[in-house]
Design a protein around this motif. Structure first.
Motif, short mmCIF file in Angstrom:
data_model
loop_
_atom_site.label_atom_id
_atom_site.label_comp_id
_atom_site.label_asym_id
_atom_site.label_seq_id
_atom_site.Cartn_x
_atom_site.Cartn_y
_atom_site.Cartn_z
N PHE A 158 0.85 -1.20 0.00
CA PHE A 158 0.00 0.00 0.00
C PHE A 158 0.88 1.25 0.00
O PHE A 158 0.66 2.16 -0.79
CB PHE A 158 -0.92 -0.01 1.21
N VAL A 159 1.87 1.27 0.87
CA VAL A 159 2.74 2.44 0.95
C VAL A 159 3.50 2.62 -0.36
O VAL A 159 3.61 3.74 -0.88
CB VAL A 159 3.71 2.29 2.15
N THR A 160 3.97 1.51 -0.93
CA THR A 160 4.69 1.59 -2.21
C THR A 160 3.78 2.17 -3.29
O THR A 160 4.16 3.09 -4.02
CB THR A 160 5.13 0.17 -2.63
N GLY A 161 2.58 1.63 -3.38
CA GLY A 161 1.63 2.09 -4.40
C GLY A 161 1.23 3.54 -4.19
O GLY A 161 1.11 4.32 -5.14
N LEU A 162 1.04 3.89 -2.92
CA LEU A 162 0.63 5.26 -2.61
C LEU A 162 1.73 6.25 -3.00
O LEU A 162 1.46 7.28 -3.62
CB LEU A 162 0.31 5.37 -1.11
N ALA A 163 2.97 5.90 -2.66
CA ALA A 163 4.08 6.78 -2.99
C ALA A 163 4.16 6.97 -4.51
O ALA A 163 4.30 8.08 -5.00
CB ALA A 163 5.39 6.20 -2.45
N ALA A 164 4.03 5.85 -5.24
CA ALA A 164 4.14 5.91 -6.70
C ALA A 164 3.00 6.76 -7.28
O ALA A 164 3.22 7.64 -8.12
CB ALA A 164 4.12 4.51 -7.29
N ALA A 165 1.78 6.51 -6.82
CA ALA A 165 0.62 7.21 -7.38
C ALA A 165 0.65 8.69 -7.01
O ALA A 165 0.25 9.55 -7.80
CB ALA A 165 -0.67 6.56 -6.89
N CYS A 166 1.14 8.99 -5.80
CA CYS A 166 1.21 10.39 -5.38
C CYS A 166 2.16 11.19 -6.27
O CYS A 166 2.04 12.40 -6.38
CB CYS A 166 1.68 10.50 -3.92
N VAL A 167 3.12 10.50 -6.88
CA VAL A 167 4.05 11.20 -7.77
C VAL A 167 3.47 11.22 -9.19
O VAL A 167 3.36 12.26 -9.83
CB VAL A 167 5.43 10.50 -7.76
N VAL A 168 3.06 10.03 -9.66
CA VAL A 168 2.80 9.91 -11.10
C VAL A 168 1.48 10.58 -11.50
O VAL A 168 1.38 11.12 -12.60
CB VAL A 168 2.84 8.44 -11.54
N VAL A 169 0.49 10.61 -10.62
CA VAL A 169 -0.78 11.22 -11.02
C VAL A 169 -0.63 12.74 -11.20
O VAL A 169 -0.93 13.26 -12.28
CB VAL A 169 -1.92 10.84 -10.06
N PRO A 170 -0.13 13.47 -10.20
CA PRO A 170 0.00 14.93 -10.43
C PRO A 170 1.04 15.28 -11.49
O PRO A 170 0.79 16.14 -12.35
CB PRO A 170 0.38 15.49 -9.07
N VAL A 171 2.20 14.62 -11.46
CA VAL A 171 3.25 14.97 -12.42
C VAL A 171 2.82 14.55 -13.83
O VAL A 171 3.00 15.29 -14.80
CB VAL A 171 4.60 14.34 -12.03
N GLY A 172 2.24 13.36 -13.92
CA GLY A 172 1.80 12.86 -15.22
C GLY A 172 0.74 13.75 -15.85
O GLY A 172 0.79 14.07 -17.03
N THR A 173 -0.23 14.19 -15.05
CA THR A 173 -1.28 15.05 -15.61
C THR A 173 -0.69 16.39 -16.04
O THR A 173 -1.09 16.96 -17.04
CB THR A 173 -2.42 15.28 -14.61
N ARG A 174 0.31 16.86 -15.28
CA ARG A 174 0.94 18.12 -15.68
C ARG A 174 1.62 17.98 -17.04
O ARG A 174 1.51 18.85 -17.91
CB ARG A 174 1.94 18.54 -14.60
N ILE A 175 2.32 16.85 -17.22
CA ILE A 175 2.99 16.63 -18.50
C ILE A 175 1.96 16.51 -19.63
O ILE A 175 2.12 17.10 -20.70
CB ILE A 175 3.87 15.34 -18.44
N LEU A 176 0.89 15.75 -19.35
CA LEU A 176 -0.15 15.60 -20.37
C LEU A 176 -0.70 16.96 -20.78
O LEU A 176 -0.88 17.25 -21.97
CB LEU A 176 -1.29 14.73 -19.84
#
Lengths: 512, 310
Positions: free
Chosen positions: A357-375
């Motif tokens: 859970f912590v691993t997934g949360l850390a990954a999603a907390c980075v990739v969702v905001p940064v990814g949407t910004r790039i998109l």
């Protein structure tokens, strides 16, 4: 000594076990890195641009509705201002239209008479002419009877059936403060209320009138080699109104007409314009478009493309967390330390779930905001969602990984062999997901797969809901799951819980 | 809690194979009890049943009067070494002991104590996967000692030890027993237990063949056999047989006398002036005693095998 105290010790022991095998820790970090990097990589590769004739421009963004979501707000509007309270009453005597058919000869238009199921015509109160402003409307539809809708995402059904001269519908929309009430009648004498809604903060002066609109006709074909081909063909709807009467402070008989949200062709002329004709007391309104949520664009979960890679890695680590003990005979040491076997395995499950859970949360907390910004920077339109939805997608992603890890761990304990357990976990979670989302199956079969298998949990990532009052390609391959987000996750969790219970029963029964 | 192990009529089958066939014995505190028998005699299965890893089909195995599975913080009651190879190879020795300690509410300080006690101070932070079998045995001993338990169960702890290690292990086992613990040590080699075990439980084919103190076992097997060298063997034989001994000729001038202690043999020969050059009292080794017992067990089995075939 209390049982809870015992269990805390077991948790600590299992956590010590996990963190002291460097390979597992590194692999978990790699799982997070895979989710982030794959997400950012796919976001970087996704570009969107729009052309205005020969010129490339930023794509126009859809208006936002009062609740913050992207909306379509395109219709033909015959209206006048209403100050304060008042009402409009009409009788709808016909609804017709035309639908463009696929070209047989390229460039030669073919049209057929007809209305699409969600063509709409009726009365509306709208908070100003701005696209996306608050509204409430009472309408007849192509195939869904009378409806009362407001603010793009709310819909109440009234009397079913179509309209005709012989079987007309009377519609009345009454404004009282910020409350709007829709009433319908078959004969203008006996009325029944369809719905009452509140439009918070409605302006004193609103626009009141008649409207017609008609969404394009969606045709989705299954591709020969998987995939699907969608076509949305032009339609328009025409409604005849009579017995039009207004109450309240309006401008009387001075009707204005607007083709709200009409698109312009490169030469500046309106593309597929609507029309209004008046002949005595009969108003004929023709419109093209929709008053509904807008779902074209990238969703925030499109940044979570790394979920498959992450899931495979997590499954392998979770399986090894238990099968490595069987392989070395260490399971006996574990059971010597905790002869209550169910607790020993439960502690293992809690630890692997927490780590994942912590691993997934850390990954999603980075990739969702940064990814949407790039998109966004690449010209993509990101469908806006509420903060709560974004949190649900991020937390749900982590929870999905955790549930998959527990399922994998339980399979590891059941099979006691790493390769078999990994294969089983992938067959249960990833294979149905891939089959359902790559369009190799018919939509119905795909939907059953993500209802019944542990892949149902992927529903937690869906940020844009399926709107029952809007025609759409609601298939898993398009990111739409048949179960609600938490319902889908609950299915995956149920699989994990059942597998864990079975593993505990077997562990108790078998000699170690 | 009394530091005892009580095994009462335990039976266990694996499919059609009878592993334990009415195994019964008791391990008392304050001494090392050897648990001996050929491979496949059921030693390890018995230990797994005692430790709650395998379920007995019938009978009971109790530690201090309680089944292992009912113990809270079991490592504070029983320390066990079953398989020295049961380690996660990439986890260090210290971390292996640390998770065990955490599972029982023990501290890292206790881990460091048992590491020193087992002589692993130099290698504690190395990966256990690189350990020799001897080092793994020491790590297993350290794990067994972690909870300072009154009962200790070790399965073949001498395996893989070098001569120094065997000496260390013997002293160590004696020390543990001297502290009043009940120590059960299995071995398939009786010689390993010589000078260590005060009591032995000899098993074959899933049941106890002998359950006795080492002293008595040796005496029984040795009997009162005496080897006699004499230039007048016939005369000697006559004198001794008259006194009730059984005499057998080994070669021209050597006799084996049984039924009389060596002192009595010397006295009799002296009294009748029979010349002799050597009188040797026979002392059996534990190994011989064991071979004797297990040979009998084999014969016994052969008989019962015929009976069941009938």
């Amino acid at each position: 000594m209390s049982g809870r105290h015992d269990f805390t010790r077991l948790l600590r022991a299992e956590w010590t076990k996990f963190r002291t095998v460097l390979g597992w820790v590194i692999t978990m970090v790699l799982a997070a890195a895979a989710v982030v990097l794959l997400g950012l990589f796919s976001a970087s590769g996704s570009h969107a641009s729009c052309g205005a004739g020969p010129v490339e421009i930023d794509c126009p963004e859809p208006p936002l509705g009062p609740e913050g979501q992207a909306v379509s707000d395109k219709f033909f509007f015959v209206h006048q201002p209403l100050q304060g309270d008042g009402s409009i009453t009409v009788r709808v005597t016909s609804m017709t239209g035309q639908i463009r058919l696929p070209d047989l000869t390229p460039g030669v238009r073919r049209v057929a008479p007809g209305v699409v199921p969600w063509a709409k015509a009726g009365v509306i109160v709208k908070d100003g002419m701005r696209q996306g402003s608050a509204y409430a409307a009472l309408m007849v539809t192509g195939r869904h009877g009378v409806r009362m809708q407001h603010n793009y995402t709310h819909d109440v059904a009234g009397r079913p059936g179509g309209v005709s001269k012989k079987d007309p519908r009377w519609l009345r929309l009454t404004r009282s403060g910020d409350t709007l009430t829709g009433d319908e009648s078959a004969d203008g004498r006996r009325w029944s209320t369809v719905g009452t809604v509140r439009l918070a903060g409605l302006s004193d002066t609103v626009e009141i009138g008649l409207f017609a609109t008609s969404p394009c006709d969606l045709l989705v074909k299954q591709g020969d080699f998987g995939g699907s081909i969608g076509q949305c063909r032009f339609t328009e709807a025409t409604a005849d109104f009579d017995q039009v009467s207004l109450q309240g402070r309006t401008s009387g008989d001075a009707w204005r007409q607007d083709d709200v949200g009409v698109t312009e062709a490169p030469d500046g002329a309106p593309h597929h314009p609507g029309r209004f004709e008046r002949s005595g007391g009969t108003f004929t309104v023709t419109g093209v478009g929709d008053i509904a949520p807008h779902v074209e664009g990238e969703s925030i979960e499109s940044t979570l493309t790394g979920v498959l890679a992450g899931l495979v890695v997590v499954v392998v680590v979770a399986v090894l967390f238990v099968t490595a003990e069987y392989r070395r005979g260490l399971i006996r040491t574990t059971l010597l330390a905790s002869p209550r076997r169910g607790r020993a395995l439960a502690a293992k499950a809690v630890v692997i779930a927490a780590v994942t859970f912590v691993t997934g949360l850390a990954a999603a907390c980075v990739v969702v905001p940064v990814g949407t910004r790039i998109l966004r920077a690449n010209g993509n339109y990101i469908l806006p969602v509420s903060l709560l939805t974004e949190v649900r997608v991020v937390v749900g992603f982590a929870a999905l990984l955790a549930a998959a890890a527990v399922l994998a761990l339980a399979l590891g304990a059941l099979f006691r062999r790493g390769a078999a357990a990994v294969a089983a976990a992938i067959a249960l979670i990833l294979v149905p997901y891939l089959l359902a989302t790559t369009s190799v199956l018919p939509v119905g079969a795909a939907q059953w797969l993500v209802r019944l298998t542990p892949a149902a949990g992927f529903a937690i990532q869906q940020s844009i809901p399926e709107y029952p009052y809007m025609t759409g390609h609601y298939a898993p391959s398009a990111g739409y799951y048949p179960l609600p987000p938490w319902g889908g996750l609950a299915v995956t969790c149920a699989y994990a819980a059942i597998a864990l219970a079975a593993a505990i029963v077997l562990l108790r029964r078998r000699d170690a | 809690m009394r530091a005892t192990i009580e095994v009462n009529d335990v039976r266990k089958r694996f499919g059609s194979t009878v592993a334990l066939d009415g195994m019964s014995f008791t391990v008392e505190p304050g001494q090392v009890t050897g648990f001996v028998g050929p491979n496949g005699a059921g030693k390890s299965t018995t230990m797994r049943v005692i430790l709650g890893l395998d379920a007995a089909d019938s009978g009971s195995a109790l530690i201090g009067g309680r089944p292992y599975r009912s113990l809270r913080s079991p490592l504070l009651h029983v320390g066990a070494l079953l398989d020295a190879g049961a380690l996660q190879p990439s986890r260090s020795a210290r971390n292996h002991l640390l998770w065990l300690a955490h599972s029982q509410g023990l501290t890292a300080g206790r881990v460091d104590e048992v590491i020193e006690r087992a002589g692993l101070g130099q290698v504690a932070r190395r990966k256990a996967g690189g350990f020799s079998l001897g080092m793994r045995q020491r790590l297993g001993i350290a794990a067994a000692l972690l909870g300072d338990p009154p009962v200790i169960i070790l399965d073949e702890p001498f395996n893989g030890l070098d001569p120094d290690g065997i000496v260390w292990m013997r002293e160590f086992l004696g020390e543990l027993a001297g502290q009043g613990r009940a120590v059960l040590v299995s071995s398939h080699l009786m010689s390993e237990l010589q000078d260590t075990a005060a009591h032995v439980v000899v098993v074959g084919r899933g049941r106890v063949i002998a359950d006795t103190s080492v002293a008595r076992l040796l005496a029984e097997v040795s009997g009162d056999r005496v080897t006699l060298r004499s230039t007048a063997p016939q005369e000697a034989a006559r004198v001794l047989e008259q006194a009730g001994a059984t005499v057998a000729a080994v070669d021209r001038d050597t006799l084996t006398v049984s039924g009389l202690p060596a002192e009595r043999v010397v006295t009799l020969l002296g009294r009748y002036a029979v010349p002799f050059s050597e009188v040797t009292a026979h002392r059996a080794t534990l190994e011989e005693a064991y071979m004797n017992l297990t040979r009998n067990a084999v014969e016994y089995r052969a008989t019962t095998g015929q009976e069941s075939a009938r």
